[in-house]
Motif scaffolding. Sequence first.
Motif, PDB file in Angstrom:
ATOM      1  N   HIS A 107      61.715  32.943 -63.252  1.00 11.59           N
ATOM      2  CA  HIS A 107      60.354  33.136 -62.771  1.00 11.59           C
ATOM      3  C   HIS A 107      59.331  32.476 -63.688  1.00 11.59           C
ATOM      4  O   HIS A 107      58.129  32.476 -63.386  1.00 11.59           O
ATOM      5  CB  HIS A 107      60.036  34.629 -62.660  1.00 11.59           C
ATOM      6  CG  HIS A 107      60.023  35.335 -63.968  1.00 11.59           C
ATOM      7  ND1 HIS A 107      61.164  35.568 -64.700  1.00 11.59           N
ATOM      8  CD2 HIS A 107      58.997  35.843 -64.702  1.00 11.59           C
ATOM      9  CE1 HIS A 107      60.852  36.201 -65.801  1.00 11.59           C
ATOM     10  NE2 HIS A 107      59.555  36.379 -65.840  1.00 11.59           N
ATOM     11  N   LEU A 108      59.811  31.889 -64.783  1.00  6.64           N
ATOM     12  CA  LEU A 108      58.920  31.294 -65.770  1.00  6.64           C
ATOM     13  C   LEU A 108      58.870  29.773 -65.610  1.00  6.64           C
ATOM     14  O   LEU A 108      59.904  29.111 -65.545  1.00  6.64           O
ATOM     15  CB  LEU A 108      59.400  31.620 -67.187  1.00  6.64           C
ATOM     16  CG  LEU A 108      59.481  33.101 -67.538  1.00  6.64           C
ATOM     17  CD1 LEU A 108      60.109  33.281 -68.901  1.00  6.64           C
ATOM     18  CD2 LEU A 108      58.104  33.745 -67.489  1.00  6.64           C
ATOM     19  N   GLN A 109      57.666  29.226 -65.595  1.00 10.83           N
ATOM     20  CA  GLN A 109      57.518  27.776 -65.485  1.00 10.83           C
ATOM     21  C   GLN A 109      58.188  27.066 -66.660  1.00 10.83           C
ATOM     22  O   GLN A 109      58.764  25.978 -66.494  1.00 10.83           O
ATOM     23  CB  GLN A 109      56.026  27.402 -65.473  1.00 10.83           C
ATOM     24  CG  GLN A 109      55.256  27.889 -64.264  1.00 10.83           C
ATOM     25  CD  GLN A 109      53.815  27.430 -64.311  1.00 10.83           C
ATOM     26  OE1 GLN A 109      53.532  26.237 -64.390  1.00 10.83           O
ATOM     27  NE2 GLN A 109      52.896  28.384 -64.264  1.00 10.83           N
ATOM     28  N   THR A 110      58.138  27.685 -67.820  1.00  9.50           N
ATOM     29  CA  THR A 110      58.679  27.060 -69.028  1.00  9.50           C
ATOM     30  C   THR A 110      60.199  26.926 -68.999  1.00  9.50           C
ATOM     31  O   THR A 110      60.771  26.220 -69.825  1.00  9.50           O
ATOM     32  CB  THR A 110      58.264  27.865 -70.269  1.00  9.50           C
ATOM     33  OG1 THR A 110      58.632  29.238 -70.070  1.00  9.50           O
ATOM     34  CG2 THR A 110      56.764  27.764 -70.499  1.00  9.50           C
ATOM     35  N   ALA A 111      60.851  27.605 -68.060  1.00 14.46           N
ATOM     36  CA  ALA A 111      62.313  27.513 -67.960  1.00 14.46           C
ATOM     37  C   ALA A 111      62.772  26.225 -67.294  1.00 14.46           C
ATOM     38  O   ALA A 111      63.938  25.867 -67.368  1.00 14.46           O
ATOM     39  CB  ALA A 111      62.864  28.702 -67.186  1.00 14.46           C
ATOM     40  N   TYR A 112      61.858  25.524 -66.646  1.00 16.14           N
ATOM     41  CA  TYR A 112      62.236  24.385 -65.814  1.00 16.14           C
ATOM     42  C   TYR A 112      62.081  23.055 -66.544  1.00 16.14           C
ATOM     43  O   TYR A 112      61.113  22.823 -67.257  1.00 16.14           O
ATOM     44  CB  TYR A 112      61.437  24.417 -64.511  1.00 16.14           C
ATOM     45  CG  TYR A 112      61.852  25.580 -63.656  1.00 16.14           C
ATOM     46  CD1 TYR A 112      61.327  26.852 -63.875  1.00 16.14           C
ATOM     47  CD2 TYR A 112      62.817  25.426 -62.663  1.00 16.14           C
ATOM     48  CE1 TYR A 112      61.752  27.938 -63.127  1.00 16.14           C
ATOM     49  CE2 TYR A 112      63.237  26.503 -61.906  1.00 16.14           C
ATOM     50  CZ  TYR A 112      62.699  27.761 -62.145  1.00 16.14           C
ATOM     51  OH  TYR A 112      63.130  28.831 -61.409  1.00 16.14           O
ATOM     52  N   ASP A 113      63.078  22.203 -66.324  1.00 16.03           N
ATOM     53  CA  ASP A 113      63.128  20.909 -67.009  1.00 16.03           C
ATOM     54  C   ASP A 113      62.463  19.793 -66.212  1.00 16.03           C
ATOM     55  O   ASP A 113      61.948  18.830 -66.782  1.00 16.03           O
ATOM     56  CB  ASP A 113      64.596  20.523 -67.257  1.00 16.03           C
ATOM     57  CG  ASP A 113      65.360  21.614 -67.965  1.00 16.03           C
ATOM     58  OD1 ASP A 113      66.332  22.153 -67.385  1.00 16.03           O
ATOM     59  OD2 ASP A 113      64.979  21.942 -69.105  1.00 16.03           O
ATOM     60  N   TYR A 114      62.525  19.898 -64.909  1.00 13.90           N
ATOM     61  CA  TYR A 114      62.022  18.830 -64.055  1.00 13.90           C
ATOM     62  C   TYR A 114      61.172  19.430 -62.934  1.00 13.90           C
ATOM     63  O   TYR A 114      61.490  20.509 -62.412  1.00 13.90           O
ATOM     64  CB  TYR A 114      63.175  18.028 -63.443  1.00 13.90           C
ATOM     65  CG  TYR A 114      64.100  17.427 -64.463  1.00 13.90           C
ATOM     66  CD1 TYR A 114      65.289  18.066 -64.791  1.00 13.90           C
ATOM     67  CD2 TYR A 114      63.778  16.235 -65.105  1.00 13.90           C
ATOM     68  CE1 TYR A 114      66.140  17.534 -65.748  1.00 13.90           C
ATOM     69  CE2 TYR A 114      64.631  15.690 -66.051  1.00 13.90           C
ATOM     70  CZ  TYR A 114      65.804  16.345 -66.367  1.00 13.90           C
ATOM     71  OH  TYR A 114      66.644  15.808 -67.310  1.00 13.90           O
TER      72      TYR A 114
END
Length: 125
Positions: A107-114
């Motif tokens: 649910h966290l934006q910071t978890a996503y790489d692309y």
Amino acid sequence: VQLQASGGGLVQAGGSLRLSCAASGRTFSSYAMGWFRQAPGKERDFVAAISRTGITTYYGDSVKGRFTISRDNAKNTVYLQMSVLKPEDTAAYFCAATSRSYSGSYHLQTAYDYWGQGTLVTVSS
């Protein structure tokens, strides 16, 4: 990984729309996928996420029961089926890919790489 979101448009309240996010590369199945949305003047919020295999899905509270996330790893595509749309669903919708296996972070934006570019959804009342 390059992501291309599509399917946005104008729809009346109560209607449905399906968003697609096509990914490049041969490692699509290595990534969990998420959808986020950002309304004008507001922060980007979590909408939904799906595990690498597609077996497990996660939803933000505001869309539970109305939106469905799915994926087709053979087509390198993730979908967001949106139903019973409300004016407050109006936003730019973004797809994203994460290599993290810990679902508690989806649910966290910071978890996503692309990230893909946004596709605009407008729901009229």
